[in-house]
Design an enzyme around this catalytic site. Structure first.
Site, PDB file in Angstrom:
ATOM      1  N   GLY A   1       0.853  -1.196   0.000  1.00  0.00           N
ATOM      2  CA  GLY A   1       0.000   0.000   0.000  1.00  0.00           C
ATOM      3  C   GLY A   1       0.882   1.237   0.000  1.00  0.00           C
ATOM      4  O   GLY A   1       0.596   2.220   0.680  1.00  0.00           O
TER       5      GLY A   1
ATOM      6  N   ASP B   1       1.020  -1.411  -4.824  1.00  0.00           N
ATOM      7  CA  ASP B   1      -0.275  -0.772  -4.554  1.00  0.00           C
ATOM      8  C   ASP B   1      -1.253  -1.180  -5.648  1.00  0.00           C
ATOM      9  O   ASP B   1      -0.900  -1.929  -6.585  1.00  0.00           O
ATOM     10  CB  ASP B   1      -0.125   0.766  -4.483  1.00  0.00           C
TER      11      ASP B   1
ATOM     12  N   ASP C   1      -3.131  -6.737  -5.786  1.00  0.00           N
ATOM     13  CA  ASP C   1      -4.067  -6.688  -4.665  1.00  0.00           C
ATOM     14  C   ASP C   1      -3.413  -7.364  -3.459  1.00  0.00           C
ATOM     15  O   ASP C   1      -3.134  -8.564  -3.499  1.00  0.00           O
ATOM     16  CB  ASP C   1      -5.368  -7.407  -5.059  1.00  0.00           C
ATOM     17  N   MET C   2      -3.181  -6.589  -2.416  1.00  0.00           N
ATOM     18  CA  MET C   2      -2.475  -7.108  -1.233  1.00  0.00           C
ATOM     19  C   MET C   2      -3.259  -8.221  -0.538  1.00  0.00           C
ATOM     20  O   MET C   2      -2.685  -8.989   0.234  1.00  0.00           O
ATOM     21  CB  MET C   2      -2.177  -5.974  -0.255  1.00  0.00           C
TER      22      MET C   2
ATOM     23  N   LYS D   1       2.724   1.037   6.074  1.00  0.00           N
ATOM     24  CA  LYS D   1       2.407   2.237   6.859  1.00  0.00           C
ATOM     25  C   LYS D   1       0.983   2.695   6.573  1.00  0.00           C
ATOM     26  O   LYS D   1       0.612   2.889   5.412  1.00  0.00           O
ATOM     27  CB  LYS D   1       3.400   3.346   6.490  1.00  0.00           C
TER      28      LYS D   1
ATOM     29  N   HIS E   1      -4.714   0.011   9.557  1.00  0.00           N
ATOM     30  CA  HIS E   1      -5.783   0.707  10.307  1.00  0.00           C
ATOM     31  C   HIS E   1      -7.033   0.939   9.438  1.00  0.00           C
ATOM     32  O   HIS E   1      -8.084   1.271   9.962  1.00  0.00           O
ATOM     33  CB  HIS E   1      -5.278   2.017  10.931  1.00  0.00           C
ATOM     34  N   ASP E   2      -6.880   0.761   8.120  1.00  0.00           N
ATOM     35  CA  ASP E   2      -8.042   0.937   7.232  1.00  0.00           C
ATOM     36  C   ASP E   2      -8.984  -0.266   7.287  1.00  0.00           C
ATOM     37  O   ASP E   2     -10.054  -0.226   6.669  1.00  0.00           O
ATOM     38  CB  ASP E   2      -7.573   1.080   5.771  1.00  0.00           C
TER      39      ASP E   2
ATOM     40  N   GLU F   1       2.010   2.514  12.561  1.00  0.00           N
ATOM     41  CA  GLU F   1       0.609   2.774  12.935  1.00  0.00           C
ATOM     42  C   GLU F   1       0.555   3.409  14.320  1.00  0.00           C
ATOM     43  O   GLU F   1       1.533   3.397  15.053  1.00  0.00           O
ATOM     44  CB  GLU F   1      -0.192   1.458  12.993  1.00  0.00           C
TER      45      GLU F   1
HETATM   46  C1  LIG Z   1      -4.058   5.219   3.828  1.00  0.00           C
HETATM   47  S1  LIG Z   1      -3.192   4.899   2.346  1.00  0.00           S
HETATM   48  C2  LIG Z   1      -1.534   4.763   2.930  1.00  0.00           C
HETATM   49  C3  LIG Z   1      -0.535   5.020   1.856  1.00  0.00           C
HETATM   50  C4  LIG Z   1       0.943   4.955   2.287  1.00  0.00           C
HETATM   51  N1  LIG Z   1       1.283   3.672   2.862  1.00  0.00           N
HETATM   52  C5  LIG Z   1       1.253   6.067   3.255  1.00  0.00           C
HETATM   53  O1  LIG Z   1       1.202   5.850   4.462  1.00  0.00           O
HETATM   54  O2  LIG Z   1       1.533   7.191   2.810  1.00  0.00           O
HETATM   55  C6  LIG Z   1      -3.635   3.209   1.996  1.00  0.00           C
HETATM   56  C7  LIG Z   1      -3.031   2.688   0.714  1.00  0.00           C
HETATM   57  O3  LIG Z   1      -3.479   1.328   0.544  1.00  0.00           O
HETATM   58  C8  LIG Z   1      -3.730   1.120  -0.827  1.00  0.00           C
HETATM   59  N2  LIG Z   1      -4.619  -0.049  -1.000  1.00  0.00           N
HETATM   60  C9  LIG Z   1      -5.933  -0.139  -0.659  1.00  0.00           C
HETATM   61  N3  LIG Z   1      -6.407  -1.361  -0.974  1.00  0.00           N
HETATM   62  C10 LIG Z   1      -5.372  -2.050  -1.527  1.00  0.00           C
HETATM   63  C11 LIG Z   1      -5.243  -3.377  -2.051  1.00  0.00           C
HETATM   64  N4  LIG Z   1      -6.296  -4.213  -2.050  1.00  0.00           N
HETATM   65  N5  LIG Z   1      -4.034  -3.766  -2.525  1.00  0.00           N
HETATM   66  C12 LIG Z   1      -2.961  -2.911  -2.522  1.00  0.00           C
HETATM   67  N6  LIG Z   1      -3.027  -1.641  -2.025  1.00  0.00           N
HETATM   68  C13 LIG Z   1      -4.223  -1.212  -1.538  1.00  0.00           C
HETATM   69  C14 LIG Z   1      -4.364   2.425  -1.279  1.00  0.00           C
HETATM   70  O4  LIG Z   1      -4.349   2.593  -2.664  1.00  0.00           O
HETATM   71  C15 LIG Z   1      -3.494   3.442  -0.523  1.00  0.00           C
HETATM   72  O5  LIG Z   1      -2.384   3.846  -1.283  1.00  0.00           O
END
Ligand SMILES: C[S@@+](CC[C@H](N)C(=O)[O-])C[C@H]1O[C@@H](n2cnc3c(N)ncnc32)[C@H](O)[C@@H]1O
Length: 367
Positions: A204, A227, A247-248, A261, A265-266, A294
């Protein structure tokens, strides 16, 4: 008068003033956004005279009507965002920046400004779900009511960002400015953890800001910025960093160490555990590690005198938890006990927590 009765009267007097914060509290944020939109901090900083800037000069510099600008500046000076000082032997006044207004410079990429974050959080898309907070709180535990963000937009934030490049750009800029503030602190606190590490995947990782900082700090590592495909499409091309779309929740690319990072928390516990398992699978047994950046919410208020700074950081963590409620489906900020639960469920037997003197800390989970 009895002491307890006097205390009650004092509290009531205080309450009758404090209530106005909740009636008009939004004005604080809206006025700060206005200053950022008009680039007022930049206009003051870059003014040719390098003296305090008069209202007339400022209104020319930001192309604003003097009467409205005067009112906005009066409010922002009252808030301590700008200063107003006497000039011309006290016959006039001029505005100067403060450390706080300098953090609102949208054009500064100095690791301090959080202006892009203000603009993202005050966008119509992110503000609308806040008005539905009570519906998620009142929702039965079976989750039959959609979360506030989905109720307003019909989809979650990541799906909306995929369809809305403008919102996606705002998210990326907000994350990047936060990264410039926090990741150098992580690098300082975790220098030893990067020794002997050849490959790092940032899960991400957004547009690659984090790995850009890490590969400069630790030039022997090769970074993989991982990402969603629509984010990777606009990611930066950086020396020592490869951008990987995916896709993570399916899997995480193999590496020596995972960096993650502000992603866990999402997500609620079920998704969080699934994601942590994928991170664990990505790193080698016995020596692999996952660096999680986090917040950790304090379990209890310290009984002793609490430092003002600690108290303010904790307030930010609790606000962030409200943000998770408004903007994600199941996300939340976690206490150490809650982190312990998800890490154990994901199969991590050992972890440590390092403080970086900020809202977040680093949890290092060892495979
Ligand atoms: C809150 S942001 C944090 C971004 C970065 N890590 C930072 O702290 O600046 C969450 C990130 O997770 C990515 N994300 C969401 N779902 C994802 C998935 N299924 N696979 C990969 N990345 C994902 C989003 O695109 C976004 O860039």
């Amino acid at each position: 008068m009895q002491k307890s009765k006097r205390n009650l009267l004092d509290e009531e007097a205080k309450a009758s003033l404090d209530i106005w914060r909740y009636v008009f509290g939004f004005a604080d944020i809206a006025a700060a956004k206005c200053a950022i939109d008009l680039k007022i901090p930049e206009a003051i900083e870059n003014h040719p005279s390098s003296l305090p800037v008069t209202l007339a000069e400022l209104s020319v510099a930001v192309s604003a009507s003097p009467s409205h600008l005067h009112r906005i500046m009066r409010f922002l000076v009252h808030q301590g965002i700008f200063k107003q000082v006497p000039i011309k032997d006290g016959l006039a006044t001029g505005y100067t920046n403060t450390p706080l207004s300098r953090l609102m410079m949208i054009t500064k990429r100095d690791g301090k400004s959080l202006a892009p974050f203000v603009l993202f959080e005050t966008s119509p898309e992110m503000l609308a779900p806040w008005l539905r907070l009570s519906s998620i709180v009142a929702s039965p535990a079976n989750g039959s009511h959609p979360p506030p963000f989905d109720a307003v937009h019909g989809k979650d934030v990541w799906a909306l960002a995929e369809d809305n490049p403008c919102l996606s750009h705002m998210i990326n800029e907000a994350m990047a400015c936060h990264t410039r503030r926090v990741v150098p602190r992580v690098a300082r606190a975790c220098h030893d953890l990067f020794e002997g590490v050849a490959t790092v995947v940032d899960v991400g990782g957004c547009t690659g800001e984090t790995l850009g900082i890490l590969v400069k700090e630790f030039p022997w590592i090769k970074g993989f910025n991982f990402d969603l495909p629509h984010v990777i499409q606009v990611a930066q091309a950086l020396d020592g960093v490869e951008n990987v779309g995916g896709d993570m929740f399916d899997s995480v690319p193999k590496c020596d160490a995972v960096f993650i990072k502000w992603v866990l928390h999402d997500w609620g516990d079920k998704d969080c555990i699934r994601l942590l398992k994928n991170c664990k699978e990505a790193v080698p047994p016995n020596i692999g590690k996952v660096l999680i950046v986090e917040s950790v919410i304090r379990e209890k208020k310290k009984a002793m005198i609490v430092e003002d700074r600690d108290e303010k950081l904790e307030h930010v963590r609790l606000m962030l938890d409200m943000v998770m409620m408004a903007h994600t489906s199941t996300g939340k900020e976690r206490t150490l006990k809650e982190w312990d639960f998800v890490l154990n469920e994901a199969g991590f037997e050992r972890y440590e927590v390092r403080d970086i003197d900020d809202v977040q800390c680093v949890i290092i989970a060892y495979r």
